[in-house]
Design an enzyme around this catalytic site. Structure first.
Site, PDB file in Angstrom:
ATOM      1  N   LYS A 197      -1.020  -9.486   3.029  1.00 66.33           N
ATOM      2  CA  LYS A 197      -0.190  -9.051   4.163  1.00 66.33           C
ATOM      3  C   LYS A 197      -1.028  -8.133   5.032  1.00 66.33           C
ATOM      4  O   LYS A 197      -1.725  -7.262   4.520  1.00 66.33           O
ATOM      5  CB  LYS A 197       1.064  -8.320   3.686  1.00 66.33           C
ATOM      6  N   ASP A 219       0.834  -1.207   0.000  1.00 64.88           N
ATOM      7  CA  ASP A 219       0.000   0.000   0.000  1.00 64.88           C
ATOM      8  C   ASP A 219       0.870   1.259   0.000  1.00 64.88           C
ATOM      9  O   ASP A 219       0.361   2.373  -0.058  1.00 64.88           O
ATOM     10  CB  ASP A 219      -1.029  -0.008   1.142  1.00 64.88           C
ATOM     11  N   SER A 220       2.199   1.063   0.008  1.00 60.27           N
ATOM     12  CA  SER A 220       3.125   2.186  -0.218  1.00 60.27           C
ATOM     13  C   SER A 220       2.851   2.827  -1.566  1.00 60.27           C
ATOM     14  O   SER A 220       3.289   3.951  -1.823  1.00 60.27           O
ATOM     15  CB  SER A 220       4.573   1.708  -0.137  1.00 60.27           C
ATOM     16  N   GLU A 232      -0.864  -5.746   8.758  1.00 61.06           N
ATOM     17  CA  GLU A 232       0.009  -5.147   9.768  1.00 61.06           C
ATOM     18  C   GLU A 232      -0.526  -5.425  11.170  1.00 61.06           C
ATOM     19  O   GLU A 232      -1.723  -5.263  11.420  1.00 61.06           O
ATOM     20  CB  GLU A 232       0.109  -3.632   9.551  1.00 61.06           C
ATOM     21  N   GLU A 244       9.644  -4.343  10.110  1.00 60.55           N
ATOM     22  CA  GLU A 244      10.042  -3.026   9.572  1.00 60.55           C
ATOM     23  C   GLU A 244      10.536  -2.101  10.679  1.00 60.55           C
ATOM     24  O   GLU A 244       9.954  -2.037  11.765  1.00 60.55           O
ATOM     25  CB  GLU A 244       8.833  -2.389   8.870  1.00 60.55           C
ATOM     26  N   ASP A 273      -1.044  -6.227  -0.135  1.00 65.27           N
ATOM     27  CA  ASP A 273      -1.346  -5.599   1.160  1.00 65.27           C
ATOM     28  C   ASP A 273      -2.845  -5.436   1.345  1.00 65.27           C
ATOM     29  O   ASP A 273      -3.547  -5.009   0.421  1.00 65.27           O
ATOM     30  CB  ASP A 273      -0.728  -4.190   1.198  1.00 65.27           C
TER      31      ASP A 273
HETATM   32  O1  KIV Z   1       3.564  -1.107   1.550  1.00 60.58           O
HETATM   33  C1  KIV Z   1       4.707  -1.555   1.459  1.00 60.58           C
HETATM   34  O2  KIV Z   1       5.415  -1.340   0.470  1.00 60.58           O
HETATM   35  C2  KIV Z   1       5.222  -2.343   2.579  1.00 60.58           C
HETATM   36  C3  KIV Z   1       6.695  -2.510   2.661  1.00 60.58           C
HETATM   37  C4  KIV Z   1       7.277  -1.290   3.246  1.00 60.58           C
HETATM   38  C5  KIV Z   1       7.071  -3.738   3.392  1.00 60.58           C
HETATM   39  O3  KIV Z   1       4.479  -2.766   3.411  1.00 60.58           O
END
Ligand code: KIV
Length: 263
Positions: free
Chosen positions: A112, A44-45, A114, A181, A83
């Site tokens: 993924k 989600d970056s 968090e 992280e 994500d």
């Molecule tokens: O969103 C993302 O790119 C991430 C990485 C920083 C691991 O979660």
């Protein structure tokens, strides 16, 4: 062409070789990374580097689905993790509903989420319903507003113990691997040693089971800021700007299109 990894081969890599994970948000870059990376993360970056937002929190499930479909179109051989964006897994039931939609609409291999101990029940519920989960502990970008900034973790014994508790909870809940992280390297090493599943680091030193970087950071395309842990393997922004400037110069001087680029 590397063979696509399975959850079993990802787990077997622990103690054998470090895993290489990289983010991608579209088919174009996913196709370039596909023969090289072990795992592609649709992070989600993308909300920051692709969407120009100041954090990841406004990424939506629809956006993650769109980008995950694009990445899966480009990456036929990499293991793809998507994500779950902020707000899509407040309860185990809601997480299952949203992850099911993501799995139904994209051929991603895993999601993924968090969180540590506080997300163990959610991870267990997803895994029990056939959705492979990669955990994410340590600095949690989706908590940036709640925590008042990006804070490196593992700075004291209490935080170190909490990280080990989180890692064990995520593993016991059934996650097949986890990202760690923004954690002091020595603490991240202890976390990686405490669990049997691979622990993939970002800003967590070199004693974990693999590394992940955001592609636009490591290619030097994202200029807004560069965290200490990012190594730029390419000066992408400069190269792109130079190429576009050359194009502009040639358009203005009518050197482009020349004869070989004309029907
Ligand atoms: O969103 C993302 O790119 C991430 C990485 C920083 C691991 O979660």
């Amino acid at each position: 062409m590397t063979k696509k990894l399975s959850i079993t081969s990802i787990q077997k890599a622990k103690g054998d070789r470090p895993l290489t994970m990289i983010t991608a948000y579209d088919a174009l870059f996913a196709k370039l990374f596909d023969p090289i990376a072990d795992i592609i993360l649709v992070g989600d970056s993308l909300n920051m580097s692709f969407g120009g937002k100041k954090d990841t929190l406004s990424a939506t499930l629809d956006q993650m689905i769109y980008h995950t479909q694009a990445v899966c179109n480009g990456a036929q051989n990499s293991f793809v993790i998507a994500d779950m964006p902020f707000g899509t897994y407040p309860t185990a039931e809601k997480a299952l509903e949203n992850a099911t939609r993501l799995f139904q609409e994209c051929p991603a291999d895993a999601v993924k989420i968090e969180g540590g101990q506080n997300k163990a029940e959610t991870i267990r519920h997803l895994v029990d319903n056939g959705i492979a989960v990669c955990g994410h502990i340590g600095l949690l970008p989706q908590s940036v507003r709640g925590e008042g900034g990006y804070k490196v973790k593992g700075k004291n014994e209490e935080e170190a113990k909490a990280l080990i508790t989180d890692a064990l909870a995520v593993e016991q809940a059934g996650a097949f691997c986890m990202v760690i992280e923004g954690v002091k390297a020595e603490v991240a090493m202890h976390v990686a040693r405490a669990v049997k599943v691979p622990v993939i680091g970002i800003g967590a030193g070199n004693s974990v089971d693999g590394q992940v970087l955001v592609f636009s950071d490591m290619l030097g395309l994202f200029e807004a800021f560069t965290p200490k842990f990012v190594k730029k393997y390419l000066n992408g922004a400069e190269l792109v700007k130079e190429a576009v400037q050359n194009y502009k110069d040639e358009v203005e001087s009518r050197r482009f299109p020349d004869e070989i680029h004309t029907y």
